[in-house]
Design a protein around this motif. Structure first.
Motif, PDB file in Angstrom:
ATOM      1  N   ASN A  56       0.917  -1.267  -0.192  1.00 16.43           N
ATOM      2  CA  ASN A  56      -0.195  -0.007   0.247  1.00 16.43           C
ATOM      3  C   ASN A  56       0.828   1.255   0.136  1.00 16.43           C
ATOM      4  OD1 ASN A  56      -2.624  -1.047  -0.191  1.00 16.43           O
ATOM      5  ND2 ASN A  56      -2.616  -1.506   2.130  1.00 16.43           N
ATOM      6  N   SER A  57       2.095   1.266   0.196  1.00 16.51           N
ATOM      7  CA  SER A  57       3.123   2.446   0.400  1.00 16.51           C
ATOM      8  C   SER A  57       3.657   2.656  -1.035  1.00 16.51           C
ATOM      9  CB  SER A  57       3.948   2.398   1.609  1.00 16.51           C
ATOM     10  OG  SER A  57       4.956   1.281   1.182  1.00 16.51           O
ATOM     11  N   LYS A  58       3.840   1.833  -1.919  1.00 17.30           N
ATOM     12  CA  LYS A  58       4.466   1.826  -3.177  1.00 17.30           C
ATOM     13  C   LYS A  58       3.425   2.509  -4.031  1.00 17.30           C
ATOM     14  CE  LYS A  58       7.246  -2.068  -3.213  1.00 17.30           C
ATOM     15  NZ  LYS A  58       7.793  -3.461  -3.866  1.00 17.30           N
ATOM     16  N   ARG A  59       4.034   2.981  -5.009  1.00 17.19           N
ATOM     17  CA  ARG A  59       3.378   3.600  -6.208  1.00 17.19           C
ATOM     18  C   ARG A  59       3.197   2.564  -7.167  1.00 17.19           C
ATOM     19  NH1 ARG A  59       2.800   8.642  -6.749  1.00 17.19           N
ATOM     20  NH2 ARG A  59       2.438   9.880  -8.520  1.00 17.19           N
ATOM     21  N   LEU A  60       1.902   2.192  -7.256  1.00 17.81           N
ATOM     22  CA  LEU A  60       1.623   1.061  -8.278  1.00 17.81           C
ATOM     23  C   LEU A  60       0.871   1.418  -9.391  1.00 17.81           C
ATOM     24  CD1 LEU A  60       0.346  -1.390  -5.247  1.00 17.81           C
ATOM     25  CD2 LEU A  60       2.586  -1.485  -6.457  1.00 17.81           C
ATOM     26  N   TYR A  80      -6.525  -3.850 -10.991  1.00 16.87           N
ATOM     27  CA  TYR A  80      -5.532  -4.611 -10.546  1.00 16.87           C
ATOM     28  C   TYR A  80      -4.562  -3.706 -10.499  1.00 16.87           C
ATOM     29  CZ  TYR A  80      -7.746  -8.783 -12.469  1.00 16.87           C
ATOM     30  OH  TYR A  80      -8.686 -10.134 -12.649  1.00 16.87           O
ATOM     31  N   TYR A  81      -3.452  -3.985  -9.488  1.00 17.67           N
ATOM     32  CA  TYR A  81      -2.360  -3.070  -8.949  1.00 17.67           C
ATOM     33  C   TYR A  81      -1.186  -3.890  -9.241  1.00 17.67           C
ATOM     34  CZ  TYR A  81      -5.760   0.078  -7.222  1.00 17.67           C
ATOM     35  OH  TYR A  81      -6.891   1.055  -7.002  1.00 17.67           O
ATOM     36  N   PHE A  82      -0.155  -3.316 -10.131  1.00 23.64           N
ATOM     37  CA  PHE A  82       1.119  -4.117 -10.378  1.00 23.64           C
ATOM     38  C   PHE A  82       2.219  -3.158  -9.918  1.00 23.64           C
ATOM     39  CE2 PHE A  82      -1.975  -4.999 -13.601  1.00 23.64           C
ATOM     40  CZ  PHE A  82      -1.722  -6.121 -13.979  1.00 23.64           C
ATOM     41  N   ASP A  83       3.156  -3.939  -9.350  1.00 22.69           N
ATOM     42  CA  ASP A  83       4.675  -3.805  -8.981  1.00 22.69           C
ATOM     43  C   ASP A  83       5.441  -4.328  -9.852  1.00 22.69           C
ATOM     44  OD1 ASP A  83       6.767  -2.679  -7.652  1.00 22.69           O
ATOM     45  OD2 ASP A  83       6.731  -4.224  -5.913  1.00 22.69           O
ATOM     46  N   LYS A  85       5.889  -6.152 -13.025  1.00 24.72           N
ATOM     47  CA  LYS A  85       4.740  -6.746 -14.090  1.00 24.72           C
ATOM     48  C   LYS A  85       4.173  -7.775 -13.156  1.00 24.72           C
ATOM     49  CE  LYS A  85       7.615  -6.627 -18.194  1.00 24.72           C
ATOM     50  NZ  LYS A  85       8.234  -7.317 -19.373  1.00 24.72           N
ATOM     51  N   ALA A  86       4.320  -7.740 -11.771  1.00 23.01           N
ATOM     52  CA  ALA A  86       3.570  -8.684 -10.854  1.00 23.01           C
ATOM     53  C   ALA A  86       2.270  -8.009 -10.316  1.00 23.01           C
ATOM     54  CB  ALA A  86       4.523  -8.906  -9.925  1.00 23.01           C
ATOM     55  N   ILE A  87       1.236  -8.814 -10.370  1.00 20.94           N
ATOM     56  CA  ILE A  87      -0.056  -8.193  -9.677  1.00 20.94           C
ATOM     57  C   ILE A  87       0.196  -8.511  -8.213  1.00 20.94           C
ATOM     58  CG2 ILE A  87      -2.416  -8.825  -9.254  1.00 20.94           C
ATOM     59  CD1 ILE A  87      -2.363 -10.158 -12.062  1.00 20.94           C
ATOM     60  N   VAL A  88       0.129  -7.243  -7.467  1.00 20.81           N
ATOM     61  CA  VAL A  88       0.066  -7.746  -5.868  1.00 20.81           C
ATOM     62  C   VAL A  88      -1.008  -7.219  -5.104  1.00 20.81           C
ATOM     63  CG1 VAL A  88       2.565  -6.938  -6.383  1.00 20.81           C
ATOM     64  CG2 VAL A  88       1.194  -5.071  -5.848  1.00 20.81           C
ATOM     65  N   LYS A  89      -2.219  -6.644  -5.872  1.00 15.64           N
ATOM     66  CA  LYS A  89      -3.397  -6.239  -5.142  1.00 15.64           C
ATOM     67  C   LYS A  89      -4.423  -6.111  -6.210  1.00 15.64           C
ATOM     68  CE  LYS A  89      -5.152  -2.311  -2.647  1.00 15.64           C
ATOM     69  NZ  LYS A  89      -4.700  -0.856  -2.063  1.00 15.64           N
ATOM     70  N   ILE A  90      -5.532  -6.676  -5.964  1.00 17.64           N
ATOM     71  CA  ILE A  90      -6.818  -6.565  -6.722  1.00 17.64           C
ATOM     72  C   ILE A  90      -7.877  -5.937  -5.841  1.00 17.64           C
ATOM     73  CG2 ILE A  90      -8.464  -7.470  -7.841  1.00 17.64           C
ATOM     74  CD1 ILE A  90      -6.340  -9.791  -8.434  1.00 17.64           C
TER      75      ILE A  90
END
Length: 183
Positions: A56-60, A80-83, A85-90
């Motif tokens: 949640n602290s990252k710019r995704l 969908y939130y990506f870090d 190329k990886a999905i880390v949050k939906i």
């Protein structure tokens, strides 16, 4: 010879009766093992909380989608939130009738680690309620389930939520959100 037999029989019978009348105790589960297991679960939950805070602290990067399905949702939204190329949050939300929900799913290396559900609803005329659920997950199994601020037994709701988290993760490829969420 008879004396030897008598002594031998006496010692054998004494040994057998002592064994037969000896108190047999089964070892109770070690309090230390129970404590260490609870500590391991607590440490895993702490690590999950830290991972969620880090996500949640990252710019995704966000990808936004909408969907509708009769009897399931009127205004379905999936973000969908990506870090990298990886999905880390939906984040999936929707409404039907007088109720709405927001479901947040968090992932690490493609595996769900945490789910947060907020349900808001009530009758058209009456009190609106808000219920929150938290599911801490490791290896597709619930570690801890919370309703509001209290811990509750992990049950079929937790298992169902973990299954939904896995289906919505996989639905990114097909974009079949109704198929992942409404069946």
């Amino acid at each position: 010879m008879t004396l030897c037999k008598t002594v031998l029989l006496f010692s054998l019978s004494f040994g057998l009766t002592n064994g037969a009348f000896a108190q047999v105790t089964k070892p109770a589960p070690s309090q230390q093992n129970l404590t260490s297991n609870k500590q391991m679960v607590d440490q895993a939950i702490l690590a999950i909380r830290q991972d969620v805070q880090k996500i949640n602290s990252k710019r995704l990067k966000r990808e936004h989608y909408t969907y509708e399905s009769a009897g399931c949702t009127e205004d379905g939204i999936v973000d969908y939130y990506f870090d990298e190329k990886a999905i880390v949050k939906i984040v999936e939300s929707g409404s039907i009738g007088d109720g709405s929900w927001v479901n947040e799913y968090y992932y690490q290396s493609g595996k769900v680690i945490f789910c947060f559900q907020t349900i808001i609803g009530g009758p058209a005329i009456g009190k609106v309620t808000k219920t929150e659920y938290r599911f801490y997950v490791k290896d597709d199994s619930p570690l801890k389930t919370m309703e509001g601020a209290k811990t509750v037994k992990s049950d079929s709701k937790a298992t169902e939520f973990i299954g939904t988290a896995n289906r919505i993760f996989k639905a990114y490829a097909s974009k079949d959100f109704a198929g992942a969420l409404c069946n």
